[in-house]
Design a protein around this motif. Structure first.
Motif, PDB file in Angstrom:
ATOM      1  N   ILE A  69      11.644   4.132  11.670  1.00  0.00           N
ATOM      2  CA  ILE A  69      12.571   4.555  10.626  1.00  0.00           C
ATOM      3  C   ILE A  69      13.852   5.028  11.303  1.00  0.00           C
ATOM      4  O   ILE A  69      13.800   5.738  12.314  1.00  0.00           O
ATOM      5  CB  ILE A  69      11.995   5.714   9.789  1.00  0.00           C
ATOM      6  N   GLU A  70      14.989   4.646  10.729  1.00  0.00           N
ATOM      7  CA  GLU A  70      16.265   5.157  11.232  1.00  0.00           C
ATOM      8  C   GLU A  70      17.252   5.235  10.077  1.00  0.00           C
ATOM      9  O   GLU A  70      17.049   4.641   9.021  1.00  0.00           O
ATOM     10  CB  GLU A  70      16.816   4.296  12.364  1.00  0.00           C
ATOM     11  N   SER A  71      18.312   5.993  10.304  1.00  0.00           N
ATOM     12  CA  SER A  71      19.345   6.122   9.286  1.00  0.00           C
ATOM     13  C   SER A  71      20.664   6.509   9.946  1.00  0.00           C
ATOM     14  O   SER A  71      20.682   7.240  10.935  1.00  0.00           O
ATOM     15  CB  SER A  71      18.960   7.189   8.261  1.00  0.00           C
ATOM     16  N   LYS A  72      21.727   6.009   9.367  1.00  0.00           N
ATOM     17  CA  LYS A  72      23.067   6.426   9.794  1.00  0.00           C
ATOM     18  C   LYS A  72      23.638   7.437   8.796  1.00  0.00           C
ATOM     19  O   LYS A  72      24.757   7.892   8.936  1.00  0.00           O
ATOM     20  CB  LYS A  72      23.974   5.197   9.895  1.00  0.00           C
ATOM     21  N   ASP A  73      22.845   7.766   7.785  1.00  0.00           N
ATOM     22  CA  ASP A  73      23.234   8.711   6.742  1.00  0.00           C
ATOM     23  C   ASP A  73      22.694  10.100   7.108  1.00  0.00           C
ATOM     24  O   ASP A  73      21.495  10.346   6.966  1.00  0.00           O
ATOM     25  CB  ASP A  73      22.666   8.242   5.402  1.00  0.00           C
ATOM     26  N   PRO A  74      23.537  11.021   7.564  1.00  0.00           N
ATOM     27  CA  PRO A  74      23.046  12.334   8.000  1.00  0.00           C
ATOM     28  C   PRO A  74      22.506  13.198   6.865  1.00  0.00           C
ATOM     29  O   PRO A  74      21.821  14.186   7.125  1.00  0.00           O
ATOM     30  CB  PRO A  74      24.270  12.981   8.639  1.00  0.00           C
ATOM     31  N   ASP A  75      22.777  12.823   5.628  1.00  0.00           N
ATOM     32  CA  ASP A  75      22.314  13.615   4.482  1.00  0.00           C
ATOM     33  C   ASP A  75      21.078  13.033   3.814  1.00  0.00           C
ATOM     34  O   ASP A  75      20.737  13.421   2.696  1.00  0.00           O
ATOM     35  CB  ASP A  75      23.438  13.745   3.452  1.00  0.00           C
ATOM     36  N   ASN A  76      20.376  12.075   4.451  1.00  0.00           N
ATOM     37  CA  ASN A  76      19.207  11.475   3.806  1.00  0.00           C
ATOM     38  C   ASN A  76      18.096  12.507   3.645  1.00  0.00           C
ATOM     39  O   ASN A  76      18.001  13.473   4.399  1.00  0.00           O
ATOM     40  CB  ASN A  76      18.721  10.244   4.582  1.00  0.00           C
ATOM     41  N   LEU A  77      17.267  12.285   2.641  1.00  0.00           N
ATOM     42  CA  LEU A  77      16.131  13.155   2.364  1.00  0.00           C
ATOM     43  C   LEU A  77      14.988  12.274   1.878  1.00  0.00           C
ATOM     44  O   LEU A  77      15.139  11.516   0.915  1.00  0.00           O
ATOM     45  CB  LEU A  77      16.505  14.194   1.314  1.00  0.00           C
ATOM     46  N   VAL A  78      13.845  12.367   2.561  1.00  0.00           N
ATOM     47  CA  VAL A  78      12.726  11.466   2.303  1.00  0.00           C
ATOM     48  C   VAL A  78      11.444  12.272   2.121  1.00  0.00           C
ATOM     49  O   VAL A  78      11.176  13.205   2.888  1.00  0.00           O
ATOM     50  CB  VAL A  78      12.543  10.489   3.492  1.00  0.00           C
ATOM     51  N   ILE A  79      10.660  11.909   1.113  1.00  0.00           N
ATOM     52  CA  ILE A  79       9.308  12.458   0.974  1.00  0.00           C
ATOM     53  C   ILE A  79       8.370  11.477   1.664  1.00  0.00           C
ATOM     54  O   ILE A  79       8.404  10.274   1.381  1.00  0.00           O
ATOM     55  CB  ILE A  79       8.894  12.625  -0.496  1.00  0.00           C
ATOM     56  N   ILE A  80       7.541  11.988   2.566  1.00  0.00           N
ATOM     57  CA  ILE A  80       6.560  11.173   3.276  1.00  0.00           C
ATOM     58  C   ILE A  80       5.175  11.656   2.857  1.00  0.00           C
ATOM     59  O   ILE A  80       4.841  12.833   3.035  1.00  0.00           O
ATOM     60  CB  ILE A  80       6.719  11.316   4.798  1.00  0.00           C
ATOM     61  N   ILE A  81       4.389  10.745   2.290  1.00  0.00           N
ATOM     62  CA  ILE A  81       3.035  11.078   1.850  1.00  0.00           C
ATOM     63  C   ILE A  81       2.062  10.214   2.636  1.00  0.00           C
ATOM     64  O   ILE A  81       2.156   8.984   2.599  1.00  0.00           O
ATOM     65  CB  ILE A  81       2.850  10.830   0.342  1.00  0.00           C
ATOM     66  N   ASP A  82       1.158  10.855   3.364  1.00  0.00           N
ATOM     67  CA  ASP A  82       0.108  10.148   4.084  1.00  0.00           C
ATOM     68  C   ASP A  82      -1.204  10.385   3.352  1.00  0.00           C
ATOM     69  O   ASP A  82      -1.539  11.531   3.029  1.00  0.00           O
ATOM     70  CB  ASP A  82      -0.012  10.654   5.521  1.00  0.00           C
ATOM     71  N   ILE A  83      -1.940   9.298   3.093  1.00  0.00           N
ATOM     72  CA  ILE A  83      -3.200   9.375   2.347  1.00  0.00           C
ATOM     73  C   ILE A  83      -4.318   8.792   3.206  1.00  0.00           C
ATOM     74  O   ILE A  83      -4.189   7.687   3.732  1.00  0.00           O
ATOM     75  CB  ILE A  83      -3.105   8.599   1.023  1.00  0.00           C
ATOM     76  N   GLU A  84      -5.405   9.524   3.306  1.00  0.00           N
ATOM     77  CA  GLU A  84      -6.590   9.053   4.017  1.00  0.00           C
ATOM     78  C   GLU A  84      -7.141   7.826   3.281  1.00  0.00           C
ATOM     79  O   GLU A  84      -7.445   7.905   2.089  1.00  0.00           O
ATOM     80  CB  GLU A  84      -7.640  10.166   4.063  1.00  0.00           C
ATOM     81  N   PRO A  85      -7.242   6.661   3.923  1.00  0.00           N
ATOM     82  CA  PRO A  85      -7.675   5.446   3.220  1.00  0.00           C
ATOM     83  C   PRO A  85      -9.071   5.542   2.624  1.00  0.00           C
ATOM     84  O   PRO A  85      -9.354   4.929   1.605  1.00  0.00           O
ATOM     85  CB  PRO A  85      -7.621   4.345   4.286  1.00  0.00           C
ATOM     86  N   ASN A  86      -9.954   6.325   3.227  1.00  0.00           N
ATOM     87  CA  ASN A  86     -11.309   6.468   2.681  1.00  0.00           C
ATOM     88  C   ASN A  86     -11.325   7.155   1.322  1.00  0.00           C
ATOM     89  O   ASN A  86     -12.300   7.050   0.575  1.00  0.00           O
ATOM     90  CB  ASN A  86     -12.193   7.255   3.655  1.00  0.00           C
ATOM     91  N   PHE A  87     -10.262   7.837   0.972  1.00  0.00           N
ATOM     92  CA  PHE A  87     -10.167   8.499  -0.322  1.00  0.00           C
ATOM     93  C   PHE A  87     -10.342   7.501  -1.467  1.00  0.00           C
ATOM     94  O   PHE A  87     -10.956   7.791  -2.479  1.00  0.00           O
ATOM     95  CB  PHE A  87      -8.813   9.193  -0.436  1.00  0.00           C
ATOM     96  N   PHE A  88      -9.839   6.276  -1.304  1.00  0.00           N
ATOM     97  CA  PHE A  88      -9.892   5.285  -2.368  1.00  0.00           C
ATOM     98  C   PHE A  88     -11.242   4.609  -2.507  1.00  0.00           C
ATOM     99  O   PHE A  88     -11.505   3.966  -3.516  1.00  0.00           O
ATOM    100  CB  PHE A  88      -8.794   4.238  -2.153  1.00  0.00           C
ATOM    101  N   GLU A  89     -12.115   4.744  -1.538  1.00  0.00           N
ATOM    102  CA  GLU A  89     -13.429   4.103  -1.597  1.00  0.00           C
ATOM    103  C   GLU A  89     -14.245   4.562  -2.801  1.00  0.00           C
ATOM    104  O   GLU A  89     -15.032   3.805  -3.343  1.00  0.00           O
ATOM    105  CB  GLU A  89     -14.198   4.351  -0.311  1.00  0.00           C
ATOM    106  N   GLN A  90     -14.043   5.792  -3.222  1.00  0.00           N
ATOM    107  CA  GLN A  90     -14.817   6.295  -4.363  1.00  0.00           C
ATOM    108  C   GLN A  90     -14.357   5.687  -5.694  1.00  0.00           C
ATOM    109  O   GLN A  90     -15.025   5.840  -6.700  1.00  0.00           O
ATOM    110  CB  GLN A  90     -14.731   7.816  -4.412  1.00  0.00           C
ATOM    111  N   TYR A  91     -13.224   5.000  -5.697  1.00  0.00           N
ATOM    112  CA  TYR A  91     -12.686   4.435  -6.926  1.00  0.00           C
ATOM    113  C   TYR A  91     -12.836   2.928  -7.028  1.00  0.00           C
ATOM    114  O   TYR A  91     -12.606   2.348  -8.071  1.00  0.00           O
ATOM    115  CB  TYR A  91     -11.202   4.804  -7.070  1.00  0.00           C
ATOM    116  N   TYR A  92     -13.135   2.270  -5.922  1.00  0.00           N
ATOM    117  CA  TYR A  92     -13.362   0.819  -5.984  1.00  0.00           C
ATOM    118  C   TYR A  92     -14.332   0.377  -4.905  1.00  0.00           C
ATOM    119  O   TYR A  92     -14.625   1.067  -3.982  1.00  0.00           O
ATOM    120  CB  TYR A  92     -12.055   0.025  -5.879  1.00  0.00           C
TER     121      TYR A  92
END
Length: 92
Positions: A69-92
């Motif tokens: 990831i890179e940016s030339k915009d010094p004012d950028n703001l990003v939400i980063i969400i990491d999800i454990e892949p095993n979490f979805f096993e209970q749904y499918y």
């Protein structure tokens, strides 16, 4: 290139960060990563492709995909969400 290890919240299979990203080198991780641009513009390199994200755009990165990831915009703001892949096993 390095493997990144995600520390999840206690009793939850997710990690959430609010970040201003100017440069984040190539890396990969075991989690599903969601990037949501709140402000500004970022450029994401995924495997051998490059994507530019602007405000209110989202990108979902699969586990073990190499990204940077890179940016030339010094004012950028990003939400980063990491999800454990095993979490979805209970749904499918």
């Amino acid at each position: 290139m390095r493997k990144e290890y995600v520390e999840y919240l206690k009793d939850l299979p997710i990690d959430i960060q609010l970040a201003n990203i100017m440069e984040y080198p190539f890396h990969w991780q075991d989690s599903i990563e969601i990037l949501f641009v709140l402000k500004g513009t970022i450029t994401i390199g995924v495997e051998n492709e490059t994507f530019t994200l602007v405000e209110r755009e989202i990108e979902i990165i699969n586990p073990n995909e190499v990204l940077s990831i890179e940016s030339k915009d010094p004012d950028n703001l990003v939400i980063i969400i990491d999800i454990e892949p095993n979490f979805f096993e209970q749904y499918y």
